[in-house]
Design an enzyme around this catalytic site. Structure first.
Site, PDB file in Angstrom:
ATOM      1  N   ILE A  41       0.832  -1.203   0.000  1.00  0.00           N
ATOM      2  CA  ILE A  41       0.000   0.000   0.000  1.00  0.00           C
ATOM      3  C   ILE A  41       0.867   1.254   0.000  1.00  0.00           C
ATOM      4  O   ILE A  41       0.554   2.243  -0.659  1.00  0.00           O
ATOM      5  CB  ILE A  41      -0.935  -0.028   1.241  1.00  0.00           C
ATOM      6  CG1 ILE A  41      -1.895  -1.228   1.143  1.00  0.00           C
ATOM      7  CG2 ILE A  41      -1.719   1.264   1.368  1.00  0.00           C
ATOM      8  CD1 ILE A  41      -2.608  -1.567   2.448  1.00  0.00           C
ATOM      9  N   SER A  79      -6.068  -0.309  11.033  1.00  0.00           N
ATOM     10  CA  SER A  79      -6.764  -1.440  10.420  1.00  0.00           C
ATOM     11  C   SER A  79      -8.093  -1.652  11.131  1.00  0.00           C
ATOM     12  O   SER A  79      -8.237  -1.282  12.306  1.00  0.00           O
ATOM     13  CB  SER A  79      -5.916  -2.707  10.574  1.00  0.00           C
ATOM     14  OG  SER A  79      -6.697  -3.848  10.303  1.00  0.00           O
ATOM     15  N   TYR A 136      -1.118  -7.829  16.803  1.00  0.00           N
ATOM     16  CA  TYR A 136      -1.318  -6.925  15.655  1.00  0.00           C
ATOM     17  C   TYR A 136      -2.533  -6.028  15.899  1.00  0.00           C
ATOM     18  O   TYR A 136      -2.456  -4.805  15.729  1.00  0.00           O
ATOM     19  CB  TYR A 136      -1.502  -7.762  14.380  1.00  0.00           C
ATOM     20  CG  TYR A 136      -1.798  -6.939  13.149  1.00  0.00           C
ATOM     21  CD1 TYR A 136      -0.793  -6.201  12.515  1.00  0.00           C
ATOM     22  CD2 TYR A 136      -3.083  -6.902  12.602  1.00  0.00           C
ATOM     23  CE1 TYR A 136      -1.060  -5.441  11.378  1.00  0.00           C
ATOM     24  CE2 TYR A 136      -3.364  -6.154  11.461  1.00  0.00           C
ATOM     25  CZ  TYR A 136      -2.348  -5.426  10.858  1.00  0.00           C
ATOM     26  OH  TYR A 136      -2.625  -4.676   9.738  1.00  0.00           O
ATOM     27  N   LYS A 184      -2.756  -1.939  16.243  1.00  0.00           N
ATOM     28  CA  LYS A 184      -3.593  -1.119  15.364  1.00  0.00           C
ATOM     29  C   LYS A 184      -4.560  -0.270  16.184  1.00  0.00           C
ATOM     30  O   LYS A 184      -4.945   0.826  15.770  1.00  0.00           O
ATOM     31  CB  LYS A 184      -4.316  -2.018  14.353  1.00  0.00           C
ATOM     32  CG  LYS A 184      -3.365  -2.674  13.351  1.00  0.00           C
ATOM     33  CD  LYS A 184      -2.836  -1.678  12.337  1.00  0.00           C
ATOM     34  CE  LYS A 184      -1.375  -1.731  12.067  1.00  0.00           C
ATOM     35  NZ  LYS A 184      -0.917  -0.706  11.116  1.00  0.00           N
TER      36      LYS A 184
HETATM   37  N1  LIG Z   1      -2.935  -5.536   3.497  1.00  0.00           N
HETATM   38  C1  LIG Z   1      -4.036  -5.402   4.197  1.00  0.00           C
HETATM   39  O1  LIG Z   1      -5.036  -6.067   3.921  1.00  0.00           O
HETATM   40  C2  LIG Z   1      -4.085  -4.432   5.352  1.00  0.00           C
HETATM   41  C3  LIG Z   1      -5.276  -4.338   6.087  1.00  0.00           C
HETATM   42  C4  LIG Z   1      -5.355  -3.442   7.138  1.00  0.00           C
HETATM   43  C5  LIG Z   1      -4.250  -2.644   7.433  1.00  0.00           C
HETATM   44  N2  LIG Z   1      -3.090  -2.753   6.733  1.00  0.00           N
HETATM   45  C6  LIG Z   1      -1.959  -1.879   7.095  1.00  0.00           C
HETATM   46  O2  LIG Z   1      -1.424  -1.279   5.930  1.00  0.00           O
HETATM   47  C7  LIG Z   1      -0.067  -0.896   6.163  1.00  0.00           C
HETATM   48  C8  LIG Z   1       0.784  -1.302   4.967  1.00  0.00           C
HETATM   49  O3  LIG Z   1       0.857  -2.717   4.919  1.00  0.00           O
HETATM   50  P1  LIG Z   1       0.887  -3.584   3.585  1.00  0.00           P
HETATM   51  O4  LIG Z   1      -0.315  -4.436   3.603  1.00  0.00           O
HETATM   52  O5  LIG Z   1       1.165  -2.731   2.419  1.00  0.00           O
HETATM   53  O6  LIG Z   1       2.124  -4.562   3.924  1.00  0.00           O
HETATM   54  P2  LIG Z   1       3.525  -4.853   3.200  1.00  0.00           P
HETATM   55  O7  LIG Z   1       3.332  -5.084   1.742  1.00  0.00           O
HETATM   56  O8  LIG Z   1       4.132  -5.940   4.000  1.00  0.00           O
HETATM   57  O9  LIG Z   1       4.339  -3.488   3.417  1.00  0.00           O
HETATM   58  C9  LIG Z   1       4.756  -3.106   4.695  1.00  0.00           C
HETATM   59  C10 LIG Z   1       5.889  -2.113   4.611  1.00  0.00           C
HETATM   60  O10 LIG Z   1       6.341  -1.824   5.960  1.00  0.00           O
HETATM   61  C11 LIG Z   1       7.749  -1.884   5.966  1.00  0.00           C
HETATM   62  N3  LIG Z   1       8.335  -2.171   7.276  1.00  0.00           N
HETATM   63  C12 LIG Z   1       8.175  -3.278   8.036  1.00  0.00           C
HETATM   64  N4  LIG Z   1       8.951  -3.209   9.121  1.00  0.00           N
HETATM   65  C13 LIG Z   1       9.624  -2.040   9.064  1.00  0.00           C
HETATM   66  C14 LIG Z   1      10.585  -1.418   9.875  1.00  0.00           C
HETATM   67  N5  LIG Z   1      11.056  -2.001  10.986  1.00  0.00           N
HETATM   68  N6  LIG Z   1      11.067  -0.205   9.514  1.00  0.00           N
HETATM   69  C15 LIG Z   1      10.642   0.377   8.372  1.00  0.00           C
HETATM   70  N7  LIG Z   1       9.727  -0.167   7.550  1.00  0.00           N
HETATM   71  C16 LIG Z   1       9.238  -1.366   7.887  1.00  0.00           C
HETATM   72  C17 LIG Z   1       8.079  -2.969   4.976  1.00  0.00           C
HETATM   73  O11 LIG Z   1       9.449  -2.916   4.601  1.00  0.00           O
HETATM   74  P3  LIG Z   1      10.240  -4.232   4.081  1.00  0.00           P
HETATM   75  O12 LIG Z   1       9.768  -4.486   2.691  1.00  0.00           O
HETATM   76  O13 LIG Z   1      11.678  -3.843   4.160  1.00  0.00           O
HETATM   77  O14 LIG Z   1       9.900  -5.340   5.026  1.00  0.00           O
HETATM   78  C18 LIG Z   1       7.112  -2.621   3.865  1.00  0.00           C
HETATM   79  O15 LIG Z   1       7.638  -1.585   3.081  1.00  0.00           O
HETATM   80  C19 LIG Z   1       0.326  -1.566   7.482  1.00  0.00           C
HETATM   81  O16 LIG Z   1       0.322  -0.604   8.512  1.00  0.00           O
HETATM   82  C20 LIG Z   1      -0.763  -2.595   7.707  1.00  0.00           C
HETATM   83  O17 LIG Z   1      -0.964  -2.851   9.083  1.00  0.00           O
HETATM   84  C21 LIG Z   1      -2.986  -3.643   5.685  1.00  0.00           C
END
Ligand SMILES: NC(=O)c1ccc[n+]([C@@H]2O[C@H](COP(=O)([O-])OP(=O)(O)OC[C@H]3O[C@@H](n4cnc5c(N)ncnc54)[C@H](OP(=O)(O)O)[C@@H]3O)[C@@H](O)[C@H]2O)c1
Ligand SMILES: *[C@@H]1O[C@H](CO)[C@@H](O)[C@H](O)[C@H]1NC(C)=O
Length: 318
Positions: A48, A170, A202, A206
């Site tokens: 995202i 979330s 988690y 959130k």
């Molecule tokens: N996907 C869903 O359905 C969903 C639903 C509700 C909420 N969310 C929220 O949306 C947000 C984005 O998540 P996403 O789904 O896009 O997941 P994602 O594809 O796993 O991306 C997460 C990002 O966070 C980075 N990250 C993790 N640990 C870190 C750290 N210690 N320092 C700096 N960056 C770090 C990752 O970097 P690396 O690539 O280096 O690991 C990656 O760039 C999150 O806050 C998640 O909780 C997602």
């Protein structure tokens, strides 16, 4: 044979209907351009965050990808530059699982950059383990690292107001709990590392995101810096990468059928970052590009205030 065909047809029809109604996510309608504005977005190398960064770059912003992995971040920077035609896209190192790294990022950023118009706290994970400072990884990255980052950048945001802080939470915050005993005495390490235990941690983190935004808005009254938290939708990303193979296989059909693309997942973040006229909703929680009531626990003034004070102490600020 015939009843089977009817059943398949009905299922397909129901699925299509679902896709066109319940599962659909609205687009951010703001036409705002961002030339001369600077945005910081955490975890922007994939998922995202990357899609959000792409949109902001297309609007002309100077976009800083605050990421922990140089290679992955630089690959994203080059993708975004290429597709957006905007050359003001850069990577700055930030590891949210290390409070010293958060401090260094803030220091480097404040020295190198003159503006900060939008801060997007997007990074998040579900993963066992501890941060560098010994906090539970999920609490440490999803909440505490972003808490310190925001506090350290607040003066700059005020100096550049009107400005915004957007924190990606979330819908899982609804089942979250804040256990101050666990945070204080065990640094929110949680117990057990089953998938269920990790999901609880988690959800708790959130809930922290929503409470943090609630209290931040109170502290920012009369500053023209506004803040919002949000649910991006159920989105196909890399967030499940640390779960074991069995979970991945079990979830695959669900994510394939019901989870949406990252571009859809970026829309509510973009709405909170860009939409004009939502300033009076500072501190609120958004979903589907609209304000939504967060859970009762997430709107509790006393818990929000206490979480802020505890977080300050854990970061060595108080
Ligand atoms: N996907 C869903 O359905 C969903 C639903 C509700 C909420 N969310 C929220 O949306 C947000 C984005 O998540 P996403 O789904 O896009 O997941 P994602 O594809 O796993 O991306 C997460 C990002 O966070 C980075 N990250 C993790 N640990 C870190 C750290 N210690 N320092 C700096 N960056 C770090 C990752 O970097 P690396 O690539 O280096 O690991 C990656 O760039 C999150 O806050 C998640 O909780 C997602
Ligand atoms: C906030 O914005 C309003 C409207 O532009 C302005 O009148 C006011 O002085 C600003 N307040 C601060 C503290 O910057």
């Amino acid at each position: 044979m015939f009843p089977l065909l009817v059943l398949c047809g009905a299922l397909l029809g129901a699925y299509l209907l679902l896709c066109l109604t319940v599962l659909r996510l609205p687009r951010c309608k703001s036409p705002v351009k961002l030339h001369g504005k600077t945005v910081v977005i955490t975890g922007a190398n994939t998922g995202i965050g990357k899609s959000t960064a792409m949109d902001l770059a297309k609007r002309g912003a100077r976009v800083i990808l605050a990421c922990r992995d140089q290679q992955r971040a630089e690959a994203a920077v080059s993708d975004i530059k290429k597709e957006s035609g905007n050359n003001e896209v850069l990577y700055m190192h930030l590891d949210l699982a290390n409070l010293q790294s958060v401090r260094s990022f803030a220091e480097n950023f404040l020295k190198a950059e003159s503006r900060l118009d939008i801060l997007i706290n997007n990074a998040g994970l579900v993963m066992r383990g501890k941060t560098k400072d010994g906090f539970g990884m999920i609490f440490g990255v999803n909440h505490l690292g972003h808490f310190l980052l925001t506090v350290l950048l607040l003066e700059r945001l005020k100096a550049c107001s009107p400005s915004r802080v957007v924190t990606v939470s979330s819908g899982a915050h609804r089942v979250g709990k804040i256990d101050f005993d666990c945070i204080n005495t065990h640094k929110d390490l949680g117990v057990g590392d089953s998938a269920v235990a990790l999901f609880k941690l988690y959800s708790n983190s959130k809930l922290c995101n929503v409470l943090f935004t609630h209290e931040l808005a109170r502290r920012l009254e009369n500053t023209n810096v506004t803040c919002y938290s949000l649910h991006p939708g159920a989105i196909k990303t890399e967030i499940g990468r640390h779960s074991n193979l069995w979970w991945k296989m079990a979830l695959l059909p669900i994510t394939t059928l019901f989870f949406l693309d990252v571009e859809s997942g970026a829309q509510t973040t973009l709405h909170c970052a860009l939409q004009e006229g939502i300033e009076h909703l500072s501190g609120r929680y958004f979903s589907k590009c609209a304000v939504e009531e967060a859970s009762t626990k997430a709107r509790d003034d006393a818990t929000a205030k206490k979480l802020w004070e505890v977080s300050e102490r854990l970061c060595g600020l108080a």
